[in-house]
Enzyme design. Structure first.
Site, PDB file in Angstrom:
ATOM      1  N   HIS A   1     -13.400   3.123  -6.279  1.00 41.70           N
ATOM      2  CA  HIS A   1     -14.655   2.708  -5.616  1.00 41.70           C
ATOM      3  C   HIS A   1     -15.811   3.697  -5.241  1.00 41.70           C
ATOM      4  O   HIS A   1     -16.501   3.094  -4.445  1.00 41.70           O
ATOM      5  CB  HIS A   1     -14.013   1.965  -4.289  1.00 41.70           C
ATOM      6  CG  HIS A   1     -13.662   0.505  -4.480  1.00 41.70           C
ATOM      7  ND1 HIS A   1     -12.153   0.555  -4.575  1.00 41.70           N
ATOM      8  CD2 HIS A   1     -14.012  -0.532  -4.785  1.00 41.70           C
ATOM      9  CE1 HIS A   1     -11.928  -0.789  -4.657  1.00 41.70           C
ATOM     10  NE2 HIS A   1     -13.199  -1.520  -4.663  1.00 41.70           N
TER      11      HIS A   1
ATOM     12  N   VAL B   1     -17.712   0.196  12.184  1.00 44.14           N
ATOM     13  CA  VAL B   1     -17.077  -1.013  12.488  1.00 44.14           C
ATOM     14  C   VAL B   1     -15.745  -0.870  13.054  1.00 44.14           C
ATOM     15  O   VAL B   1     -15.119  -1.310  13.978  1.00 44.14           O
ATOM     16  CB  VAL B   1     -17.260  -1.910  11.246  1.00 44.14           C
ATOM     17  CG1 VAL B   1     -16.383  -3.512  11.807  1.00 44.14           C
ATOM     18  CG2 VAL B   1     -18.460  -2.283  10.997  1.00 44.14           C
ATOM     19  N   GLY B   2     -14.872  -0.055  12.207  1.00 45.44           N
ATOM     20  CA  GLY B   2     -13.576   0.250  12.478  1.00 45.44           C
ATOM     21  C   GLY B   2     -13.370   1.003  13.757  1.00 45.44           C
ATOM     22  O   GLY B   2     -12.431   0.581  14.325  1.00 45.44           O
TER      23      GLY B   2
ATOM     24  N   GLY C   1     -16.653  -2.955   6.553  1.00 42.16           N
ATOM     25  CA  GLY C   1     -17.878  -2.476   7.205  1.00 42.16           C
ATOM     26  C   GLY C   1     -18.136  -1.123   7.468  1.00 42.16           C
ATOM     27  O   GLY C   1     -19.344  -0.637   7.937  1.00 42.16           O
ATOM     28  N   GLY C   2     -17.276  -0.288   7.051  1.00 41.44           N
ATOM     29  CA  GLY C   2     -17.563   1.077   7.288  1.00 41.44           C
ATOM     30  C   GLY C   2     -16.841   1.837   8.830  1.00 41.44           C
ATOM     31  O   GLY C   2     -16.303   0.981   9.314  1.00 41.44           O
TER      32      GLY C   2
HETATM   33  C1  PKZ Z   1      -5.213 -13.801  10.717  1.00 42.33           C
HETATM   34  C2  PKZ Z   1      -5.892 -13.087   9.672  1.00 42.33           C
HETATM   35  C3  PKZ Z   1      -5.256 -11.966   9.029  1.00 42.33           C
HETATM   36  C4  PKZ Z   1      -6.188 -11.058   7.922  1.00 42.33           C
HETATM   37  C5  PKZ Z   1      -5.599 -10.011   7.181  1.00 42.33           C
HETATM   38  C6  PKZ Z   1      -6.577  -8.843   6.690  1.00 42.33           C
HETATM   39  C7  PKZ Z   1      -6.795  -9.285   5.462  1.00 42.33           C
HETATM   40  C8  PKZ Z   1      -7.918  -8.554   5.093  1.00 42.33           C
HETATM   41  C9  PKZ Z   1      -8.609  -8.805   3.845  1.00 42.33           C
HETATM   42  C10 PKZ Z   1      -9.930  -8.168   3.374  1.00 42.33           C
HETATM   43  C11 PKZ Z   1      -9.721  -7.636   2.155  1.00 42.33           C
HETATM   44  C12 PKZ Z   1     -10.415  -6.451   2.076  1.00 42.33           C
HETATM   45  C13 PKZ Z   1     -10.332  -5.436   1.038  1.00 42.33           C
HETATM   46  C14 PKZ Z   1      -9.869  -5.745  -0.094  1.00 42.33           C
HETATM   47  C15 PKZ Z   1     -10.495  -4.826  -1.332  1.00 42.33           C
HETATM   48  C16 PKZ Z   1      -9.773  -4.894  -2.402  1.00 42.33           C
HETATM   49  O1  PKZ Z   1      -9.190  -5.656  -2.987  1.00 42.33           O
HETATM   50  S1  PKZ Z   1      -9.457  -3.113  -3.121  1.00 42.33           S
HETATM   51  C17 PKZ Z   1      -7.817  -3.098  -3.038  1.00 42.33           C
HETATM   52  C18 PKZ Z   1      -6.967  -2.784  -4.237  1.00 42.33           C
HETATM   53  N1  PKZ Z   1      -5.793  -2.980  -4.246  1.00 42.33           N
HETATM   54  C19 PKZ Z   1      -5.079  -1.807  -3.756  1.00 42.33           C
HETATM   55  O2  PKZ Z   1      -5.605  -0.873  -3.414  1.00 42.33           O
HETATM   56  C20 PKZ Z   1      -3.682  -1.942  -3.521  1.00 42.33           C
HETATM   57  C21 PKZ Z   1      -2.842  -0.575  -3.754  1.00 42.33           C
HETATM   58  N2  PKZ Z   1      -1.379  -1.024  -3.310  1.00 42.33           N
HETATM   59  C22 PKZ Z   1      -0.498  -1.512  -4.061  1.00 42.33           C
HETATM   60  O3  PKZ Z   1      -1.234  -2.158  -5.306  1.00 42.33           O
HETATM   61  C23 PKZ Z   1       0.784  -1.584  -3.540  1.00 42.33           C
HETATM   62  O4  PKZ Z   1       0.980  -1.583  -2.266  1.00 42.33           O
HETATM   63  C24 PKZ Z   1       1.682  -0.532  -4.323  1.00 42.33           C
HETATM   64  C25 PKZ Z   1       1.403   0.552  -3.736  1.00 42.33           C
HETATM   65  C26 PKZ Z   1       1.588  -0.615  -5.776  1.00 42.33           C
HETATM   66  C27 PKZ Z   1       3.273  -0.947  -3.890  1.00 42.33           C
HETATM   67  O5  PKZ Z   1       3.443  -2.240  -3.997  1.00 42.33           O
HETATM   68  P1  PKZ Z   1       4.732  -2.914  -3.574  1.00 42.33           P
HETATM   69  O6  PKZ Z   1       4.801  -4.324  -3.979  1.00 42.33           O
HETATM   70  O7  PKZ Z   1       4.918  -2.618  -2.349  1.00 42.33           O
HETATM   71  O8  PKZ Z   1       5.882  -2.060  -4.516  1.00 42.33           O
HETATM   72  P2  PKZ Z   1       7.558  -2.444  -4.644  1.00 42.33           P
HETATM   73  O9  PKZ Z   1       7.923  -3.575  -4.037  1.00 42.33           O
HETATM   74  O10 PKZ Z   1       8.184  -1.224  -4.253  1.00 42.33           O
HETATM   75  O11 PKZ Z   1       7.567  -2.577  -6.321  1.00 42.33           O
HETATM   76  C28 PKZ Z   1       6.699  -3.491  -6.915  1.00 42.33           C
HETATM   77  C29 PKZ Z   1       7.356  -3.875  -8.250  1.00 42.33           C
HETATM   78  O12 PKZ Z   1       7.904  -2.978  -9.091  1.00 42.33           O
HETATM   79  C30 PKZ Z   1       9.194  -2.585  -9.233  1.00 42.33           C
HETATM   80  N3  PKZ Z   1       9.346  -1.264  -9.510  1.00 42.33           N
HETATM   81  C31 PKZ Z   1       9.388  -0.156  -8.627  1.00 42.33           C
HETATM   82  N4  PKZ Z   1       9.507   0.735  -9.202  1.00 42.33           N
HETATM   83  C32 PKZ Z   1      10.058   0.808 -10.219  1.00 42.33           C
HETATM   84  C33 PKZ Z   1      10.583   1.426 -11.497  1.00 42.33           C
HETATM   85  N5  PKZ Z   1      10.668   2.933 -11.020  1.00 42.33           N
HETATM   86  N6  PKZ Z   1      10.680   0.947 -12.446  1.00 42.33           N
HETATM   87  C34 PKZ Z   1      10.657  -0.436 -12.850  1.00 42.33           C
HETATM   88  N7  PKZ Z   1      10.363  -1.344 -11.770  1.00 42.33           N
HETATM   89  C35 PKZ Z   1       9.671  -0.708 -10.440  1.00 42.33           C
HETATM   90  C36 PKZ Z   1       9.856  -3.374  -8.092  1.00 42.33           C
HETATM   91  O13 PKZ Z   1      10.928  -3.837  -8.381  1.00 42.33           O
HETATM   92  C37 PKZ Z   1       8.798  -4.374  -7.893  1.00 42.33           C
HETATM   93  O14 PKZ Z   1       9.252  -5.450  -8.873  1.00 42.33           O
HETATM   94  P3  PKZ Z   1       9.336  -6.957  -8.396  1.00 42.33           P
HETATM   95  O15 PKZ Z   1       9.876  -7.192  -6.744  1.00 42.33           O
HETATM   96  O16 PKZ Z   1       7.772  -7.337  -8.163  1.00 42.33           O
HETATM   97  O17 PKZ Z   1       9.874  -7.754  -9.238  1.00 42.33           O
END
Ligand code: PKZ
Length: 491
Positions: free
Chosen positions: A398, A471-472, A467-468
Site C-alpha cells: 500500500h 484520527v487514530g 483516516g491516518g
Molecule cells: C461494530 C462494528 C465493528 C467494525 C469492525 C472493524 C472493521 C473495520 C473494517 C474496515 C476495513 C479497513 C481496512 C481494510 C483494508 C484492507 O483490506 S487491506 C487488508 C489486507 N489484508 C490483510 O492485511 C490481512 C493480513 N493478514 C491475514 O491475511 C491473516 O491474518 C494471516 C496473517 C494470513 C493469518 O490468517 P489466519 O486465518 O489467522 O491463519 P491460520 O488460521 O493460522 O491459518 C489459515 C489456514 O492456513 C492453514 N495453514 C496454516 N499453516 C499452514 C501450513 N504450514 N501448511 C498448510 N496449511 C497451513 C491453516 O490450517 C488454516 O486453514 P483453514 O482453517 O482455513 O482450512
C-alpha cells in the site's frame, strides 16, 4: 490434544434484544453524526467544497473519499462501458470461436488497458511482466520475490513517479496506472511462484499447465498465459485478486448459461449498494469531518461513535460495489470470484476480519507468504514471523506510509493476542474449570465480552488505515483515555 470450545446458541429473545440494541445504536449514532454534519455544513463546505447532492433533495454530498470519487468518475467515463464490452465479447467468442476465447479476451484486455493507460503505460506493464517472467525461469522463489519487491518499490520512487506523471494530462490517469501496476505485481508474484513450484508438484497437467518445458516456444507460451492472466479485463484495475492457479483452472471452462433473472438481480443488488453508499455521503459528511482535527475534538460522544461506524461501514459498502460489479462479470465467464466482504458490523475479531474482508487477498497471502513461511503448523516463532510478514507485505504494497506501519503493527499484535488467548482458554486446567463453573450459554456470553475488547481495538486499528494517524490518536484519546477517567468534581 487441546480441547475444543463448543458454542451453543443463546435464547431467541436474547439474540433479538442484541440485534435491536445494535441496530438502534447504529441508527442513533448515524443520526447524531448527521445532525453534526448539518450544523457545520457551511464551514465544511468552505473547507472541502461539498458537492451539490442529487440523491436526496436539498442535501449536499461529501466528495472527499478519494477512492469512491475516483472509481465513480472512471466508471461513468469509460470502465462501465468497457466492462459491458468485455461481457459481450466474451459471449460472442464463446459462441463463434470457443477454442480462441482466451486469446480474444486477452487482446480485448490489452486494448482496453492501452486505451486508458496509453502506449507508455502499457509498455511499463509489459516490462514488469517480462522481467518477472525472465526471473521466474530461474525457478527460485526467493529471486522471484526479490524481483517483485524491487519492481513494487519503483512505484514509490519520486523520480519514476514524476516520469509517469509526465505521460498523462491528468493526475487521475497516473493513479489508474499506479493502481493497475500494483495489482499486476500481485499477479506476477502468483504466476512466478506457481511456475517455480510447478516442476516439484505432483498435480499433473490440471494443476500444472505446460509451463515446465524449456525453450523459446515455451517462453512465448508462458508470456501469453501471464498476459492473459494479468490483462483479464474485469479484474485488471482493482481486483479482487485471484491466484494464477484458480484463474488457469477455471478460465477454460465453458461460459455458463445466463439466466436473465440472475443478471438482473445481480445488477439490482449492486445498484442498491451504490445507492446506499451515495446515501451515506449525502446524509453524513464523515470523510470531510475526519480530515479536520478540530471537528474530531468537538464531536459529541454519540456522533464520534457514529463517525467510526460510518467510516468502516462506508468502506465495506464501497467494496461491495467495486467487487460486486466485477464479480458478476467474472461469474458469467465461468470463474468463481472470491466471496464478497462480510459486513463489518458483525466482525468481532482480528482473525475473522482478515479471513472474511478481502477474501481474494487473504487466499493470496496464505498461499504465497503465510504457508511457505511455516504458518501455524511449525511452532510459535514461525507463526510470529509468517503473520508479521503477511501484514508487512500488505503495508509495503500500500506504500509503506507511517500510518500503515502502525496499522500493520497493531493488527499483527491483535492476531497474535487472539491466538494466545485462544490457546490459554483451551489449556487443559483452565478449560476444565470453565466448563465446570459456567453453563455453555454463560461461556458464550463470556466470549462475547472478551471479543468486545478485540472489536474495540479492531475498529481503532482500522481507523488508522482509513483516516491516518491523527484520527487514530484522537479516537484513542477520546474513547480509551478520557471516557474511562473518573469524572472530576468541580469546586
Ligand atoms: C461494530 C462494528 C465493528 C467494525 C469492525 C472493524 C472493521 C473495520 C473494517 C474496515 C476495513 C479497513 C481496512 C481494510 C483494508 C484492507 O483490506 S487491506 C487488508 C489486507 N489484508 C490483510 O492485511 C490481512 C493480513 N493478514 C491475514 O491475511 C491473516 O491474518 C494471516 C496473517 C494470513 C493469518 O490468517 P489466519 O486465518 O489467522 O491463519 P491460520 O488460521 O493460522 O491459518 C489459515 C489456514 O492456513 C492453514 N495453514 C496454516 N499453516 C499452514 C501450513 N504450514 N501448511 C498448510 N496449511 C497451513 C491453516 O490450517 C488454516 O486453514 P483453514 O482453517 O482455513 O482450512
Amino acid at each position: 490434544m487441546t480441547p475444543k470450545w463448543e458454542l451453543v446458541s443463546l435464547p431467541r429473545w436474547e439474540m433479538t434484544a442484541y440485534w435491536i440494541l445494535s441496530f438502534s445504536s447504529h441508527l442513533y449514532s448515524f443520526y447524531q453524526l448527521h445532525r453534526f454534519s448539518k450544523e457545520h455544513e457551511v464551514s465544511l463546505d468552505r473547507e472541502v467544497q461539498l458537492e451539490r447532492g442529487f440523491l436526496i433533495w436539498g442535501f449536499k454530498k461529501d466528495p472527499t473519499d478519494f477512492e469512491w470519487s475516483f472509481w465513480n468518475e472512471w466508471a461513468w467515463q469509460s470502465l462501465l462501458w468497457s466492462l459491458i464490452g468485455h461481457a459481450v465479447v466474451s459471449r460472442l467468442a464463446a459462441f463463434f470461436l470457443p477454442q480462441f476465447r482466451l486469446a480474444v479476451l486477452t487482446v480485448y484486455g490489452i486494448l482496453s488497458a492501452g486505451w486508458l493507460l496509453g502506449v507508455r503505460g502499457l509498455t511499463l506493464l509489459m516490462l514488469h511482466l517480462s522481467i518477472s517472467l525472465v526471473v521466474a525461469q530461474l525457478r527460485s522463489p526467493i529471486l522471484s520475490w526479490f524481483c517483485s519487491l524491487l519492481l513494487l518499490s519503483t512505484l514509490n520512487v519520486t523520480a519514476f513517479q514524476d516520469l509517469q506523471r509526465g505521460w498523462y494530462t491528468s493526475e487521475d490517469q497516473y493513479y489508474l496506472l499506479l493502481f493497475s501496476t500494483a495489482v499486476c505485481t500481485l499477479r506476477c508474484i502468483s504466476f512466478s511462484l506457481e511456475l517455480c513450484w510447478c516442476p516439484r508438484k505432483a498435480g499433473g497437467p490440471n494443476h500444472c499447465p505446460p509451463l515446465e518445458v524449456q525453450g523459446l516456444k515455451t517462453l512465448i507460451f508462458q508470456f501469453y498465459k501471464l498476459t492473459a492472466y494479468c490483462f483479464y479485463h474485469p479484474l485488471f484495475y482493482n481486483g479482487p485478486i485471484l491466484t494464477y492457479r484458480d484463474f488457469s483452472e477455471q478460465i477454460d471452462r465453458p461460459v455458463c448459461k445466463v439466466s436473465v433473472v440472475y443478471v438482473l438481480s445481480g445488477i439490482l443488488r449492486v445498484c442498491v449498494w451504490w445507492c446506499l453508499a451515495e446515501f451515506m455521503i449525502h446524509f453524513m459528511y464523515m470523510h470531510a469531518i475526519q480530515s479536520n482535527e478540530t471537528y474530531l475534538e468537538m464531536l459529541p460522544p454519540w456522533a464520534l461513535g457514529g463517525l467510526a461506524l460510518a467510516l468502516v461501514q462506508f468502506f465495506y459498502v464501497k467494496y461491495l460495489v467495486l467487487f460486486g460489479v466485477v464479480s458478476l462479470l467474472v461469474r458469467l465467464d465461468g470463474i468463481e470470484p472470491p466471496k464478497l466482504p462480510r459486513c463489518v458490523s458483525i466482525m468481532y475479531s482480528f482473525t475473522g476480519m482478515w479471513r472474511h474482508f478481502d477474501v481474494g487477498l487473504y487466499k493470496w497471502l496464505i498461499r504465497y507468504i503465510y504457508v511457505p513461511l511455516g504458518g501455524s503448523r511449525h511452532g510459535v516463532f514461525r507463526k510470529l514471523v509468517s503473520t508479521a510478514l503477511a501484514f508487512g507485505f500488505v503495508c509495503f504494497w500500500h506504500g509503506c506510509h507511517d500510518y500503515l506501519q502502525y496499522w500493520a503493527l497493531l493488527n499483527w499484535i491483535g492476531v497474535l493476542v487472539e491466538n494466545v488467548l485462544a490457546l490459554f482458554f483451551s489449556s487443559r486446567p483452565l478449560h476444565h474449570i470453565i466448563v465446570r463453573c459456567l453453563s455453555p450459554r454463560m461461556q458464550r456470553r463470556g466470549l462475547a465480552l472478551i471479543s468486545a475488547l478485540s472489536t474495540a481495538f479492531l475498529i481503532l486499528s482500522n481507523l488508522l488505515f482509513l483516516g491516518g494517524i491523527h484520527v487514530g490518536r484522537i479516537f484513542w484519546k477520546r474513547l480509551f483515555v478520557q471516557e474511562w477517567r473518573p469524572p472530576r468534581h468541580l469546586g
